[in-house]
Design a protein around this motif. Structure first.
Motif, PDB file in Angstrom:
ATOM      1  N   LYS A 120     -37.892  14.947 -47.603  1.00 26.89           N
ATOM      2  CA  LYS A 120     -39.293  15.135 -47.167  1.00 26.89           C
ATOM      3  C   LYS A 120     -40.149  16.423 -47.521  1.00 26.89           C
ATOM      4  O   LYS A 120     -41.376  16.226 -47.928  1.00 26.89           O
ATOM      5  CB  LYS A 120     -39.416  15.420 -45.438  1.00 26.89           C
ATOM      6  CG  LYS A 120     -40.540  15.363 -44.612  1.00 26.89           C
ATOM      7  CD  LYS A 120     -40.594  15.343 -43.316  1.00 26.89           C
ATOM      8  CE  LYS A 120     -39.936  13.849 -42.927  1.00 26.89           C
ATOM      9  NZ  LYS A 120     -39.781  13.771 -41.299  1.00 26.89           N
ATOM     10  N   CYS A 121     -39.367  17.621 -47.845  1.00 25.87           N
ATOM     11  CA  CYS A 121     -39.946  18.736 -48.517  1.00 25.87           C
ATOM     12  C   CYS A 121     -40.493  18.300 -49.766  1.00 25.87           C
ATOM     13  O   CYS A 121     -41.665  18.723 -50.318  1.00 25.87           O
ATOM     14  CB  CYS A 121     -39.040  19.857 -48.491  1.00 25.87           C
ATOM     15  SG  CYS A 121     -39.348  21.153 -49.810  1.00 25.87           S
ATOM     16  N   PHE A 139     -45.596  24.812 -57.560  1.00 28.07           N
ATOM     17  CA  PHE A 139     -45.058  24.854 -55.989  1.00 28.07           C
ATOM     18  C   PHE A 139     -43.715  25.171 -55.772  1.00 28.07           C
ATOM     19  O   PHE A 139     -42.935  25.337 -56.892  1.00 28.07           O
ATOM     20  CB  PHE A 139     -45.266  23.554 -55.435  1.00 28.07           C
ATOM     21  CG  PHE A 139     -46.361  22.991 -55.511  1.00 28.07           C
ATOM     22  CD1 PHE A 139     -47.098  23.277 -54.279  1.00 28.07           C
ATOM     23  CD2 PHE A 139     -47.163  22.407 -56.415  1.00 28.07           C
ATOM     24  CE1 PHE A 139     -48.496  22.899 -54.200  1.00 28.07           C
ATOM     25  CE2 PHE A 139     -48.358  22.013 -56.317  1.00 28.07           C
ATOM     26  CZ  PHE A 139     -49.155  22.085 -55.061  1.00 28.07           C
ATOM     27  N   GLY A 140     -43.236  25.754 -54.681  1.00 28.31           N
ATOM     28  CA  GLY A 140     -41.782  26.342 -54.668  1.00 28.31           C
ATOM     29  C   GLY A 140     -41.471  26.015 -52.990  1.00 28.31           C
ATOM     30  O   GLY A 140     -42.459  25.566 -52.265  1.00 28.31           O
ATOM     31  N   VAL A 141     -40.448  26.182 -52.585  1.00 31.48           N
ATOM     32  CA  VAL A 141     -40.103  25.972 -51.286  1.00 31.48           C
ATOM     33  C   VAL A 141     -39.296  27.231 -51.067  1.00 31.48           C
ATOM     34  O   VAL A 141     -38.378  27.861 -51.545  1.00 31.48           O
ATOM     35  CB  VAL A 141     -39.153  24.711 -50.964  1.00 31.48           C
ATOM     36  CG1 VAL A 141     -37.796  24.798 -51.625  1.00 31.48           C
ATOM     37  CG2 VAL A 141     -39.084  24.779 -49.279  1.00 31.48           C
ATOM     38  N   ASP A 157     -41.594  25.140 -45.557  1.00 28.68           N
ATOM     39  CA  ASP A 157     -42.213  26.393 -46.054  1.00 28.68           C
ATOM     40  C   ASP A 157     -42.500  26.220 -47.345  1.00 28.68           C
ATOM     41  O   ASP A 157     -41.559  26.458 -48.208  1.00 28.68           O
ATOM     42  CB  ASP A 157     -41.644  27.711 -45.643  1.00 28.68           C
ATOM     43  CG  ASP A 157     -41.496  27.695 -44.073  1.00 28.68           C
ATOM     44  OD1 ASP A 157     -42.215  27.321 -43.322  1.00 28.68           O
ATOM     45  OD2 ASP A 157     -40.349  28.066 -43.662  1.00 28.68           O
ATOM     46  N   LEU A 158     -43.623  25.982 -47.885  1.00 24.08           N
ATOM     47  CA  LEU A 158     -44.173  25.681 -49.272  1.00 24.08           C
ATOM     48  C   LEU A 158     -44.724  26.916 -49.840  1.00 24.08           C
ATOM     49  O   LEU A 158     -45.391  27.619 -48.872  1.00 24.08           O
ATOM     50  CB  LEU A 158     -44.575  24.415 -49.422  1.00 24.08           C
ATOM     51  CG  LEU A 158     -44.126  22.995 -49.264  1.00 24.08           C
ATOM     52  CD1 LEU A 158     -45.008  21.960 -49.510  1.00 24.08           C
ATOM     53  CD2 LEU A 158     -42.906  22.971 -50.024  1.00 24.08           C
ATOM     54  N   VAL A 159     -44.729  27.207 -51.067  1.00 22.51           N
ATOM     55  CA  VAL A 159     -45.501  28.059 -51.691  1.00 22.51           C
ATOM     56  C   VAL A 159     -46.277  27.425 -53.016  1.00 22.51           C
ATOM     57  O   VAL A 159     -45.689  26.203 -53.585  1.00 22.51           O
ATOM     58  CB  VAL A 159     -44.527  29.306 -52.379  1.00 22.51           C
ATOM     59  CG1 VAL A 159     -45.248  30.180 -53.058  1.00 22.51           C
ATOM     60  CG2 VAL A 159     -43.536  29.616 -51.357  1.00 22.51           C
ATOM     61  N   VAL A 160     -47.460  28.066 -53.214  1.00 24.24           N
ATOM     62  CA  VAL A 160     -48.065  27.642 -54.376  1.00 24.24           C
ATOM     63  C   VAL A 160     -48.368  28.823 -55.206  1.00 24.24           C
ATOM     64  O   VAL A 160     -48.815  29.689 -54.632  1.00 24.24           O
ATOM     65  CB  VAL A 160     -49.399  26.797 -53.783  1.00 24.24           C
ATOM     66  CG1 VAL A 160     -50.169  27.611 -53.029  1.00 24.24           C
ATOM     67  CG2 VAL A 160     -50.307  26.324 -55.090  1.00 24.24           C
ATOM     68  N   TYR A 161     -48.349  28.801 -56.288  1.00 24.06           N
ATOM     69  CA  TYR A 161     -48.417  29.750 -57.333  1.00 24.06           C
ATOM     70  C   TYR A 161     -49.747  29.979 -58.077  1.00 24.06           C
ATOM     71  O   TYR A 161     -50.137  28.817 -58.612  1.00 24.06           O
ATOM     72  CB  TYR A 161     -47.435  30.122 -58.199  1.00 24.06           C
ATOM     73  CG  TYR A 161     -46.115  30.290 -57.446  1.00 24.06           C
ATOM     74  CD1 TYR A 161     -45.776  31.693 -57.194  1.00 24.06           C
ATOM     75  CD2 TYR A 161     -45.087  29.242 -57.139  1.00 24.06           C
ATOM     76  CE1 TYR A 161     -44.596  31.923 -56.474  1.00 24.06           C
ATOM     77  CE2 TYR A 161     -43.824  29.552 -56.708  1.00 24.06           C
ATOM     78  CZ  TYR A 161     -43.664  30.786 -56.299  1.00 24.06           C
ATOM     79  OH  TYR A 161     -42.316  31.164 -55.581  1.00 24.06           O
ATOM     80  N   GLY A 162     -50.565  30.885 -57.913  1.00 21.63           N
ATOM     81  CA  GLY A 162     -51.761  31.026 -58.915  1.00 21.63           C
ATOM     82  C   GLY A 162     -53.174  31.034 -57.983  1.00 21.63           C
ATOM     83  O   GLY A 162     -53.062  30.244 -56.843  1.00 21.63           O
TER      84      GLY A 162
END
Length: 348
Positions: A120-121, A139-141, A157-162
């Motif tokens: 799902k992630c 993206f990251g988790v 819990d996702l992460v977006v960079y930039g």
């Protein structure tokens, strides 16, 4: 020099697991808060150990408790002459594992077998990537999925960079929430009421004020009946200063009203709102207050340019070694304020 970014995680030799705060760190250590400790009866089950969550809520009072716990492990307590406070850090010599969200999401995508939450992630990251046209490599988790200690009750819990990528993802998520039948949603009815009550107990705001802020918190949502968050983190090339380029001197607590002149940096940790038309309602009255800066994630990106806000926090004099000047800022998320500090939009 080893790079640490906001939402990375670090494991120490004792098995303590820390979450990295921000992207500006001393050369010999990372600024981070203690989140998990090994415990046989811990709810978060790993491959080798179970863990207990010691940072139960993201508030300064809970952070203070983790620092008190670490007093028995003095190597993780750091007297910062730059920030002029006592903080928790992880020395480079004590890092056993460095967990990076972008590497974990890539690993999940390459695995042949994934559990239901990992799947799902990955689906969530791919949908947002596709809709925003931000490559999935950005993206990251983070959180429990990053650490492989997630459970059936865990959020994503996702992460977006930039900087630019973050703005595109923000716009995309707002649009997705407004569409129907796309698996995206927001808290509503009784669940939203409970969330507002919880926040009003954690922070000096009313349930009604919490409801207004929730409407603006695009970084919290629901995907296929699973709560998720999206954190924005700067690329290394976008971090403009090094640790020590600016130093901060406390000058007491103040209450102000001001107009937000720029909010583009409010997506990140710490969140920064540039200010104009400042009126000091209580406390010392310097004429060169430039910004309010928040280490409380709750106040991330909740005020817009041109809006008036009311702020209560710690006044700091900032010495900028790069530009050879000084000015003032108001800090929200300090031990001195005792959990009474805030940022509130003033809505007519």
């Amino acid at each position: 020099m080893k790079k640490f970014r906001d939402k990375d995680y670090l494991k120490s030799e004792e098995g303590f697991i820390f979450c990295v705060i921000g992207s500006i760190h001393p050369k010999d250590r990372s600024i981070a808060y203690l989140k998990y400790i090994p415990r046989k009866d811990g709810k978060w089950e790993g491959k080798e150990k179970n863990y207990k969550r010691i940072m139960r809520q993201y508030t300064m009072s809970n952070l203070k408790k983790t620092i008190q716990f670490l007093k028995d492990y003095r190597k993780y307590i750091y007297e910062s002459k730059v920030l002029n406070i006592e903080i928790s850090t992880v020395p480079l010599t004590e890092i056993k594992n460095h967990f990076k969200p972008e590497e974990k999401l890539k690993q999940i995508s390459e695995e042949k077998k994934r559990d239901s939450l990992q799947q799902k992630c990955l689906d969530l990251a791919r949908v947002i990537s596709d809709k925003s046209e931000v490559p999935v490599d950005f993206f990251g988790v983070t959180g429990s999925i990053l650490l492989d200690i997630h459970q059936s009750f865990s959020d994503i819990d996702l992460v977006v960079y930039g900087k630019d990528n973050s703005q595109r993802v923000k716009k995309t998520l707002i649009n997705l929430y407004e569409e129907n039948n796309n698996h995206f949603g927001r808290l509503a009815s009784e669940k939203l009421n409970k969330w507002c009550e919880k926040k009003s107990n954690q922070f000096p705001i009313s349930p009604e004020e919490a409801r207004i802020m929730y409407k603006r918190k695009w970084d919290r949502g629901i995907y296929k009946n699973r709560l998720f968050s999206m954190s924005s983190v700067k690329l290394d090339s976008e971090v403009e200063i090094d640790y020590g380029d600016r130093t901060y001197q406390p000058e007491g607590l103040v209450k102000i009203e001001a107009t937000v002149s720029n909010s583009t940096e409010s997506l990140f940790m710490p969140s920064v709102y540039q200010l104009k038309n400042i009126e000091v309602l209580k406390g010392k009255k310097p004429e060169d207050i430039r910004s309010v800066v928040s280490y409380e994630g709750f106040y991330r990106d909740i005020a817009r340019e041109g809006e008036k806000i009311k702020v209560y926090g710690k006044l700091e004099k900032v010495f900028d070694k790069q530009k050879e000047n000084d000015y003032h800022r108001v800090l929200v998320g300090s031990f001195e304020a005792g959990g009474k500090d805030f940022i509130k939009p003033i809505l007519s």
